[in-house]
Design an enzyme around this catalytic site. Structure first.
Site, mmCIF file in Angstrom:
data_model
loop_
_atom_site.group_PDB
_atom_site.id
_atom_site.type_symbol
_atom_site.label_atom_id
_atom_site.label_comp_id
_atom_site.label_asym_id
_atom_site.label_seq_id
_atom_site.Cartn_x
_atom_site.Cartn_y
_atom_site.Cartn_z
ATOM 1 N N TYR A 150 0.836 -1.212 0.000
ATOM 2 C CA TYR A 150 0.000 0.000 0.000
ATOM 3 C C TYR A 150 0.872 1.264 0.000
ATOM 4 C CZ TYR A 150 -3.878 3.014 1.675
ATOM 5 O OH TYR A 150 -4.832 3.999 1.829
ATOM 6 N N LYS A 154 0.862 4.110 -2.778
ATOM 7 C CA LYS A 154 0.484 5.490 -2.457
ATOM 8 C C LYS A 154 1.630 6.465 -2.716
ATOM 9 C CE LYS A 154 -3.817 5.030 -1.369
ATOM 10 N NZ LYS A 154 -4.801 5.365 -2.440
HETATM 11 P P1 NAP Z 1 -13.412 2.101 1.336
HETATM 12 O O1 NAP Z 1 -14.457 2.556 2.316
HETATM 13 O O2 NAP Z 1 -12.858 0.742 1.450
HETATM 14 O O3 NAP Z 1 -13.995 2.343 -0.144
HETATM 15 C C1 NAP Z 1 -13.236 2.006 -1.273
HETATM 16 C C2 NAP Z 1 -14.172 1.740 -2.416
HETATM 17 O O4 NAP Z 1 -13.370 1.391 -3.567
HETATM 18 C C3 NAP Z 1 -15.108 0.548 -2.145
HETATM 19 O O5 NAP Z 1 -16.441 0.908 -2.462
HETATM 20 C C4 NAP Z 1 -14.570 -0.514 -3.073
HETATM 21 O O6 NAP Z 1 -15.540 -1.413 -3.574
HETATM 22 C C5 NAP Z 1 -14.016 0.312 -4.223
HETATM 23 N N1 NAP Z 1 -13.105 -0.480 -5.048
HETATM 24 C C6 NAP Z 1 -12.158 -1.379 -4.633
HETATM 25 N N2 NAP Z 1 -11.563 -1.933 -5.685
HETATM 26 C C7 NAP Z 1 -12.116 -1.395 -6.801
HETATM 27 C C8 NAP Z 1 -11.917 -1.588 -8.194
HETATM 28 N N3 NAP Z 1 -11.009 -2.459 -8.647
HETATM 29 N N4 NAP Z 1 -12.674 -0.865 -9.059
HETATM 30 C C9 NAP Z 1 -13.604 -0.009 -8.610
HETATM 31 N N5 NAP Z 1 -13.834 0.223 -7.301
HETATM 32 C C10 NAP Z 1 -13.111 -0.468 -6.408
HETATM 33 O O7 NAP Z 1 -12.149 3.083 1.349
HETATM 34 P P2 NAP Z 1 -11.941 4.597 1.869
HETATM 35 O O8 NAP Z 1 -11.427 4.519 3.256
HETATM 36 O O9 NAP Z 1 -13.128 5.426 1.533
HETATM 37 O O10 NAP Z 1 -10.692 5.014 0.965
HETATM 38 C C11 NAP Z 1 -10.829 5.685 -0.287
HETATM 39 C C12 NAP Z 1 -9.435 6.026 -0.802
HETATM 40 O O11 NAP Z 1 -8.739 6.822 0.163
HETATM 41 C C13 NAP Z 1 -8.555 4.812 -1.059
HETATM 42 O O12 NAP Z 1 -7.734 5.036 -2.186
HETATM 43 C C14 NAP Z 1 -7.710 4.741 0.197
HETATM 44 O O13 NAP Z 1 -6.508 4.060 -0.033
HETATM 45 C C15 NAP Z 1 -7.512 6.207 0.491
HETATM 46 N N6 NAP Z 1 -7.176 6.494 1.883
HETATM 47 C C16 NAP Z 1 -8.015 6.145 2.910
HETATM 48 C C17 NAP Z 1 -7.653 6.437 4.223
HETATM 49 C C18 NAP Z 1 -8.525 6.077 5.408
HETATM 50 O O14 NAP Z 1 -8.072 6.286 6.552
HETATM 51 N N7 NAP Z 1 -9.722 5.565 5.238
HETATM 52 C C19 NAP Z 1 -6.431 7.061 4.482
HETATM 53 C C20 NAP Z 1 -5.604 7.389 3.420
HETATM 54 C C21 NAP Z 1 -5.990 7.107 2.120
HETATM 55 P P3 NAP Z 1 -15.847 -2.822 -2.807
HETATM 56 O O15 NAP Z 1 -16.549 -2.449 -1.569
HETATM 57 O O16 NAP Z 1 -16.697 -3.580 -3.779
HETATM 58 O O17 NAP Z 1 -14.496 -3.451 -2.564
#
Ligand code: NAP
Length: 249
Positions: A150, A154
């Protein structure tokens, strides 16, 4: 003129909040996620608020799926000129236990996904001589135990963003990255589950380490995305904005 935005991974979490925010900013929004039925809640909330949105089922890591999805957006909402590469997964493990599948899956969704989506959308941005690309990085780009895959993805998003900024700037297109710290979503919830820690305790512990003394929300990230997608941010490109309640998590 209504502009069209695509937000990937927008069924829930940061993507859903960003799709809602861009819709309230006046964009028609393609709510893209793996399963289009899962996008119904995000689309419904945008329509209820008087906005315009469609659900698009697509796998960002698959070139044919991406091409089909972007073609559908062009047909149903108009040529997309805003792209938020937000779809993401985690497959955390210490290096000695990390499988090749864990590595490949994470790199495929974040990096290959952002590449395929950006390549498909830039054609429409170049034609419009205007565009905004926002890529989701993370404070994990600076290194995080158990996240070699990851963190690499990133950090890669940051180099990818800066290169898009350089290549596409002449067409009125900006590319920027947001690096969130700890945000309350299903992604952090699943990390707590994997560690066997109740989510409330996990959030409280994280908040205590953050200078502003709270965890982030999806809306905190949506606000930053809204700025990068705005008209007035046209001279801001190739930047990485840490949205983490402090200089880094
Ligand atoms: P999340 O709640 O897990 O949502 C991610 C979404 O992406 C899910 O709906 C998932 O679908 C979808 N997804 C996964 N693989 C995919 C694919 N191949 N094609 C299309 N859609 C896909 O994540 P989040 O926490 O909102 O994070 C969103 C972004 O912010 C990510 O890039 C994450 O790395 C980044 N981020 C998050 C945090 C944090 O603390 N939460 C911190 C830093 C960065 P499914 O449910 O079907 O898998």
């Amino acid at each position: 003129m209504t502009r069209t935005a695509i937000v990937t991974g927008a069924a829930r979490g940061i993507g859903a909040a960003t799709a809602q925010r861009l819709a309230s900013d006046g964009f028609a929004v393609a709510v893209l996620d793996l399963d289009d039925a899962a996008c119904a809640a995000t689309v419904g909330s945008i329509l209820d608020a008087g906005g315009r949105a469609i659900a698009v089922g697509a796998n960002v890591a698959d070139a044919a799926s991406v091409e089909r999805a972007v073609a559908r957006v062009v047909d149903e909402l108009g040529a997309p000129t805003v792209l938020v590469n937000n779809a993401g997964i985690i497959r955390d493990n210490l290096l000695f236990k990390m499988t090749e599948d864990d590595w490949d899956a994470v790199l495929a969704v974040h990096l290959r996904g952002a590449f395929l989506m950006s390549r498909a959308v830039q054609e429409h941005q170049v034609a419009a001589r205007w565009g905004r690309i926002v890529n989701l990085s993370s404070t994990s780009a600076l290194g995080n135990r158990g996240q070699a895959n990851y963190a690499a993805a990133k950090a890669g998003m940051q180099g990818f963003t800066k290169t898009l900024a350089i290549e596409l700037g002449r067409y009125g297109i900006t590319a920027n990255a947001i690096a969130p710290g700890f945000i309350v979503t299903d992604m952090t919830r699943s990390t707590a589950e994997r560690m066997g820690v109740p989510f409330e305790d996990f959030v409280q512990h994280a908040a205590a380490e953050i200078p502003v003394q709270r965890a982030g929300t999806p809306d905190d990230i949506a606000a930053a995305a809204s700025y990068f997608c705005s008209e007035e941010a046209g001279f801001v490109s190739g930047q990485v904005l840490y949205v983490a309640g402090g200089p880094r998590a």
